[in-house]
Design an enzyme around this catalytic site. Structure first.
Site, PDB file in Angstrom:
ATOM      1  CG  ASP A  69     -31.571  10.856  33.696  1.00 60.30           C
ATOM      2  OD1 ASP A  69     -32.782  10.732  33.425  1.00 60.30           O
ATOM      3  OD2 ASP A  69     -30.874  11.817  33.318  1.00 60.30           O
ATOM      4  CB  SER A  83     -32.466  17.425  28.977  1.00 56.38           C
ATOM      5  OG  SER A  83     -33.223  16.333  28.525  1.00 56.38           O
ATOM      6  CG  HIS A  91     -33.439  14.198  33.170  1.00 55.07           C
ATOM      7  ND1 HIS A  91     -32.468  13.694  32.326  1.00 55.07           N
ATOM      8  CD2 HIS A  91     -34.090  15.162  32.451  1.00 55.07           C
ATOM      9  CE1 HIS A  91     -32.518  14.310  31.164  1.00 55.07           C
ATOM     10  NE2 HIS A  91     -33.487  15.208  31.205  1.00 55.07           N
TER      11      HIS A  91
END
Length: 246
Positions: free
Chosen positions: A198, A74, A226
């Site tokens: 996600d 991320s 995610h």
């Protein structure tokens, strides 16, 4: 060595399913808590990407790491590519970006695929008003539409270790920092992975990051959220191990 950098609000604990699995197969596995997160100190400032990248560089130097497979989740994609752009790839052999927020998350005149600033402003306001409620509301995107309650509680406990100041400043940093030039400097073999369940913007980020890094490979996990390294741990570890030994 395989060096893991966790995502926003998380800590090194989130890589529990990878650290032991890689060590059992003869690889050195290392994870650390970003400043403001986990068990690291919680300074009032220093959450810009130049400082965060300096923290990463300090760790790499202190541990004398070489031939690293760098795994970034991320917002940590920014730290990874900025390290390669500013410091170079002398110590980095491979790069794995998991659900990246690169190349540029903010919508601007020359970046129409980004997200409106007002969305990020609302997220910060929600954090300041009721952090627990905001983080809990994000669990379906993080762990899937019907998250396992035990896993969700564990992830929430990790997220609540971060300071509110760190969460807000990191959110600003990953939404407002332009990594398009940094990506041009990435020359090491790169694997990019993301899940189709996600947040809708992550597949866009992953595709654009893939296009920006010459020779990179994109792997899509159907139905994964995610935190696909938690929900699809066997496939993720298999892909990571194969990549780290390639």
């Amino acid at each position: 060595p395989v060096l893991f950098i966790h995502g926003w609000t998380l800590s090194s604990e989130i890589w529990a399913g990878q650290l032991g699995a890689l060590a059992d197969r003869g690889l050195r596995a290392i994870a650390y808590d970003r400043r403001g997160h986990g068990q690291s100190s919680k300074p009032a400032s220093g959450y810009d990407y130049d400082t965060l990248t300096s923290d990463l560089a300090t760790l790499v130097d202190r541990l004398s790491l070489n031939d690293i497979t760098l795994v970034a989740h991320s917002m940590a994609a920014g730290e990874a590519v900025r390290y390669l752009a500013r410091i170079g790839d002398q110590r980095i052999r491979r790069l794995m970006l998991v659900a990246p927020t690169t190349p540029f998350a903010l919508k601007t005149a020359d970046n129409p695929e980004g997200v409106d600033r007002q969305i990020y402003d609302k997220a910060i306001a929600a954090l300041e008003t009721d952090r627990l409620a905001y983080l809990r509301a994000g669990m379906p995107a993080f762990l899937g539409k019907m998250p396992d309650h035990v896993l969700a509680d564990w992830a929430m406990g990790i997220a609540l270790q971060a300071s509110l100041a760190a969460e807000i400043q990191c959110l600003r940093a990953f939404s407002e920092t332009d990594f398009r030039d940094d990506l041009k400097a990435v020359k090491v073999p790169t694997l990019i992975v993301h899940g189709t369940a996600d947040s809708p913007v992550i597949p866009i980020h992953a595709r654009r990051t893939h296009q920006a890094i010459a020779g990179s490979r994109l792997e899509i996990y159907e139905g994964a959220p995610h935190a696909l390294f938690l929900t699809d741990v066997e496939r993720f570890n298999r892909d990571l191990l194969q990549f780290a030994r390639s």
